[in-house]
Design an enzyme around this catalytic site. Structure first.
Site, PDB file in Angstrom:
ATOM      1  N   ASP A  61       0.806  -1.222   0.000  1.00 30.49           N
ATOM      2  CA  ASP A  61       0.000   0.000   0.000  1.00 30.49           C
ATOM      3  C   ASP A  61       0.844   1.279   0.000  1.00 30.49           C
ATOM      4  OD1 ASP A  61      -2.874  -0.858   0.200  1.00 30.49           O
ATOM      5  OD2 ASP A  61      -2.058  -1.977   1.897  1.00 30.49           O
ATOM      6  N   GLU A  66       0.052   9.643   1.100  1.00 37.73           N
ATOM      7  CA  GLU A  66      -0.558  10.622   2.003  1.00 37.73           C
ATOM      8  C   GLU A  66      -0.651  10.107   3.436  1.00 37.73           C
ATOM      9  OE1 GLU A  66      -4.290  13.404   1.545  1.00 37.73           O
ATOM     10  OE2 GLU A  66      -4.957  11.353   1.740  1.00 37.73           O
ATOM     11  N   ASP A  67      -0.749   8.795   3.599  1.00 39.10           N
ATOM     12  CA  ASP A  67      -1.011   8.269   4.938  1.00 39.10           C
ATOM     13  C   ASP A  67       0.188   8.305   5.875  1.00 39.10           C
ATOM     14  OD1 ASP A  67      -3.739   7.712   4.611  1.00 39.10           O
ATOM     15  OD2 ASP A  67      -3.226   5.962   3.402  1.00 39.10           O
ATOM     16  N   ARG A  86       1.198  -1.489   7.316  1.00 36.52           N
ATOM     17  CA  ARG A  86       1.675  -0.241   6.709  1.00 36.52           C
ATOM     18  C   ARG A  86       2.676   0.510   7.594  1.00 36.52           C
ATOM     19  NH1 ARG A  86      -2.412   3.321   3.504  1.00 36.52           N
ATOM     20  NH2 ARG A  86      -0.342   3.947   2.806  1.00 36.52           N
ATOM     21  N   ARG A 132      -8.238   3.544  11.692  1.00 27.54           N
ATOM     22  CA  ARG A 132      -6.787   3.712  11.495  1.00 27.54           C
ATOM     23  C   ARG A 132      -6.170   4.790  12.401  1.00 27.54           C
ATOM     24  NH1 ARG A 132      -5.309   1.915   6.302  1.00 27.54           N
ATOM     25  NH2 ARG A 132      -6.596   0.102   5.790  1.00 27.54           N
ATOM     26  N   HIS A 162     -11.287   6.362   5.709  1.00 27.42           N
ATOM     27  CA  HIS A 162     -10.603   7.571   6.170  1.00 27.42           C
ATOM     28  C   HIS A 162     -11.572   8.761   6.120  1.00 27.42           C
ATOM     29  CE1 HIS A 162      -6.544   5.726   4.797  1.00 27.42           C
ATOM     30  NE2 HIS A 162      -6.514   5.815   6.105  1.00 27.42           N
ATOM     31  N   CYS A 249      -4.938  10.185  -1.595  1.00 29.14           N
ATOM     32  CA  CYS A 249      -4.021   9.195  -0.993  1.00 29.14           C
ATOM     33  C   CYS A 249      -2.689   9.101  -1.724  1.00 29.14           C
ATOM     34  CB  CYS A 249      -4.615   7.797  -1.004  1.00 29.14           C
ATOM     35  SG  CYS A 249      -6.334   7.677  -0.645  1.00 29.14           S
TER      36      CYS A 249
HETATM   37  N1  GLY Z   1      -5.361   0.074   0.584  1.00 31.95           N
HETATM   38  C1  GLY Z   1      -5.178   1.303   1.231  1.00 31.95           C
HETATM   39  C2  GLY Z   1      -5.327   1.144   2.671  1.00 31.95           C
HETATM   40  O1  GLY Z   1      -6.153   0.380   3.092  1.00 31.95           O
HETATM   41  O2  GLY Z   1      -4.625   1.711   3.460  1.00 31.95           O
END
Ligand code: GLY
Length: 254
Positions: A61, A66-67, A86, A132, A162, A249
């Site tokens: 991912d 952006e995350d 992640r 998240r 998100h 993202c």
């Molecule tokens: N596939 C992007 C996420 O779930 O973070």
């Protein structure tokens, strides 16, 4: 005004990325690469210089750049993604950001936060309390903002991945709103552009200087944004949609 963006090239492992939409099928890697090229070209058309980081095969991912960070006009922050698969994506991000920012903070465990949960409206930041991003992550972010004269507030959410899965601030007071956020009191006073339920994916758009990048294939939303007087650039993100990913993202913009 944004002058810079950072993106990460999709890895071949993209096909193993997290998804809540397996019925859409696996992403086609070559098509995803072509869409990534077109996304970069769209950012450049908006006047932004784009830095392209290499793919990270160990992290399916990781193109959802952006995350892993938040870039504000005063400082940058390295996040702590809530998705365990992640977390390793943040390695090396502080070093990349150091090329642009003198002041870099970070979210520390037990706080978790993903950039997709943070929406910037001028100097105020809305932080989605999602699966998240936890309350401690949001608390740390608001403290980091307040320390620099900025401000933030948490937003309760239940359904979407998100915050920006269902909200996009398009500047000039315009807010794209979908799903669970249609009834949220925090967003009642914006100039709202409501997204039809069958087009809810299109709630994730990005305003980049004079243009709004809008995913192609969502004509009602596209028309509503144009009716608001905004200039639209359509970008095909079909392969990223298969992984719950969208236009915001795929980059950090600052
Ligand atoms: N596939 C992007 C996420 O779930 O973070």
């Amino acid at each position: 005004m944004f002058t810079k963006a950072i993106v990460r090239r999709p890895a071949k492992s993209l096909v193993q990325g997290i998804t809540s939409n397996p019925q859409l099928g696996k992403p086609d890697y070559d098509k995803a690469l072509r869409q990534h090229d077109a996304y970069i070209a769209a950012l450049e058309k908006c006047g932004v210089a784009v830095k392209v980081l290499p793919a990270l095969e160990a992290y399916p991912d990781s193109c959802f750049m952006e995350d892993v960070a938040l870039c504000t006009r005063k400082f940058a922050l390295v996040t702590n993604p809530g998705a365990p698969s992640r977390r390793g994506e943040i390695e090396g991000i502080a070093e990349v950001l150091a090329g642009y920012f003198a002041d870099i903070d970070r979210i520390r465990a037990p706080g978790t936060l993903e950039g997709g949960d943070v929406m910037m409206v001028g100097d105020r930041f809305y932080v989605g309390l999602s699966a998240r991003t936890n309350a401690e992550g949001a608390r740390q972010l608001v403290a980091a903002l307040e320390k620099r004269g900025l401000s933030g507030q948490g937003v309760d959410m239940r359904e979407m991945l998100h915050l920006k899965t269902g909200l996009s601030y398009l500047e000039e007071g315009f807010l794209l709103v979908a799903g669970e956020f249609l009834a949220a009191p925090e967003f009642a006073s914006f100039k709202r552009i409501e997204v039809a339920p069958e087009e809810s994916y299109a709630a994730n758009c990005i305003r980049v200087n004079e243009h709004v990048l809008v995913p192609s294939g969502f004509p009602k939303t596209e028309a509503r944004i144009r009716e608001a007087g905004l200039s639209v650039i359509l970008v095909d993100t079909s392969e990223y949609r298969k992984l719950d990913g969208g236009l915001s993202c795929l980059s950090l913009r600052f």
